[in-house]
Design an enzyme around this catalytic site. Structure first.
Site, PDB file in Angstrom:
ATOM      1  NE  ARG A  27      -3.596   2.009   2.937  1.00 25.25           N
ATOM      2  CZ  ARG A  27      -4.843   2.149   2.494  1.00 25.25           C
ATOM      3  NH1 ARG A  27      -5.356   1.238   1.686  1.00 25.25           N
ATOM      4  NH2 ARG A  27      -5.584   3.189   2.838  1.00 25.25           N
ATOM      5  CG  HIS A  31      -7.770   0.564  -3.646  1.00 25.52           C
ATOM      6  ND1 HIS A  31      -7.346  -0.687  -3.265  1.00 25.52           N
ATOM      7  CD2 HIS A  31      -8.182   1.181  -2.497  1.00 25.52           C
ATOM      8  CE1 HIS A  31      -7.480  -0.822  -1.960  1.00 25.52           C
ATOM      9  NE2 HIS A  31      -7.977   0.286  -1.465  1.00 25.52           N
ATOM     10  CD  GLN A  48     -12.793  -0.599  -1.707  1.00 28.89           C
ATOM     11  OE1 GLN A  48     -12.118  -0.549  -0.702  1.00 28.89           O
ATOM     12  NE2 GLN A  48     -14.054  -1.011  -1.696  1.00 28.89           N
ATOM     13  CG  ASP A  54     -12.763   7.421  -1.881  1.00 30.58           C
ATOM     14  OD1 ASP A  54     -12.879   7.468  -0.641  1.00 30.58           O
ATOM     15  OD2 ASP A  54     -11.760   6.947  -2.451  1.00 30.58           O
ATOM     16  CB  CYS A  99     -13.691   2.513  -0.862  1.00 30.84           C
ATOM     17  SG  CYS A  99     -12.802   4.084  -0.942  1.00 30.84           S
ATOM     18  NE  ARG A 115     -10.541  -4.165   0.129  1.00 33.81           N
ATOM     19  CZ  ARG A 115      -9.664  -3.224   0.513  1.00 33.81           C
ATOM     20  NH1 ARG A 115     -10.097  -2.014   0.839  1.00 33.81           N
ATOM     21  NH2 ARG A 115      -8.372  -3.490   0.539  1.00 33.81           N
TER      22      ARG A 115
END
Length: 300
Positions: free
Chosen positions: A101, A128, A131, A219, A259, A287
């Site tokens: 990450r 991502h 996700q 988001d 998310c 997830r």
């Protein structure tokens, strides 16, 4: 095989991952599910803090019989100048996969270039992919399909938006993005989606984007790394709040995704986030199941 971009997977492979994630979710408490990653380890490099990404990855590895090593920049010599390439080479001698990450997409690309084990992008400034797999899993749970769904993205054209654009192109979904001028999705991602056969419409009017949408997604307006622009962004995005007035333009059975973490009262209101249209907690739970399917696919 690596997972750096959602486009690293074919449509058929995405469906296989989602099918396996569904099965793992249904059998999570079945003692006969097996530990397919027994005695295997993954190095999880975190340049950015995380809740869902870290917890889902560590729990997934544990439930599959493996072990995840959480490694912040302070835990690695990367923080003292060791190259990404050397880190990738050395970790490959110890672990069975590397997950990262990171702030810059080039970092995870370099890890993949020099590692001798699979590399998973847990988030970069460009994409991502983990996700969007959870997002698609949630969409299929609610609608029974992906193809033909209209997905409206409202807000910042960020990494999650970019991965959603590519996923929509791969899976035959209609994608409309509403962002303020100057905050739209990455141009190279839009071109890539066109080449994949599914162009994305980019508009500045959030009502136009949401009209008739099956999925409305948003988001944060200020992602990690954008804090210096926080004041300017909050002004620019005021029209792009996902609230009850905006949602009424969506399809009758539309769901809302985010998310997380959410800044309640900014990009989304409490009544929408906690309301009957919200699939956000299911999305967050997924997830875990989707990353389990990814780990099994890449590490077995």
């Amino acid at each position: 095989m690596n997972l750096i971009s959602i486009a690293d997977l074919t449509p058929e492979e995405i469906l296989e991952v989602l099918d396996r994630a569904d099965e793992m979710k249904a059998r999570r408490n079945d003692p006969s599910r097996g530990e397919v990653l027994a005695a295997k380890s993954i190095a999880a490099i975190f340049e950015k803090p995380s809740t869902r990404t870290r917890v889902s990855l560590e729990v997934a590895m544990t439930e599959l019989g493996g072990h995840a090593l959480y490694l912040s920049s302070d835990d690695l010599q990367l923080g003292r100048g060791e190259t990404v390439a050397d880190t990738a080479r050395v970790l490959s001698r110890y672990v069975h996969a590397i997950a990262a990450r990171v702030y810059h997409h080039a970092t995870v690309e370099e890890l993949a270039r020099y590692a001798a084990v699979p590399v998973i992008n847990l988030l970069s400034d460009l994409e991502h992919p983990c996700q969007i797999l959870a997002d698609m899993m949630t969409m299929r749970e609610r609608f029974g399909r992906l193809e033909g769904l209209k997905v409206a993205w409202v807000g910042d054209g960020n990494n999650v938006c970019n991965s959603t654009i590519l996923a929509a192109a791969l899976m035959g979904m209609e994608m409309v993005v509403a962002s303020p001028p100057g905050f739209g999705p990455n141009g190279k991602i839009l071109d890539q989606a066109d080449r994949l056969g599914g162009g994305t419409v980019v508009v500045t009017d959030p009502v136009k984007a949401v009209c008739g949408a099956d999925v409305v997604e948003t988001d944060t307006w200020v992602s990690m790394g954008d804090e210096a622009e926080a004041d300017r962004r909050k002004v620019a995005f005021q029209r792009y709040q996902v609230n009850s007035d905006l949602i009424r333009h969506a399809a009758d059975e539309a769901i809302v995704l985010h998310c997380l973490p959410a800044h309640r009262g900014c990009e989304i209101t409490d009544d929408v986030m906690d309301g009957p249209r919200s699939a956000i907690l299911d999305q967050s739970e997924n997830r875990l199941h989707s990353v389990k399917a990814v780990l099994e696919r890449l590490m077995v």
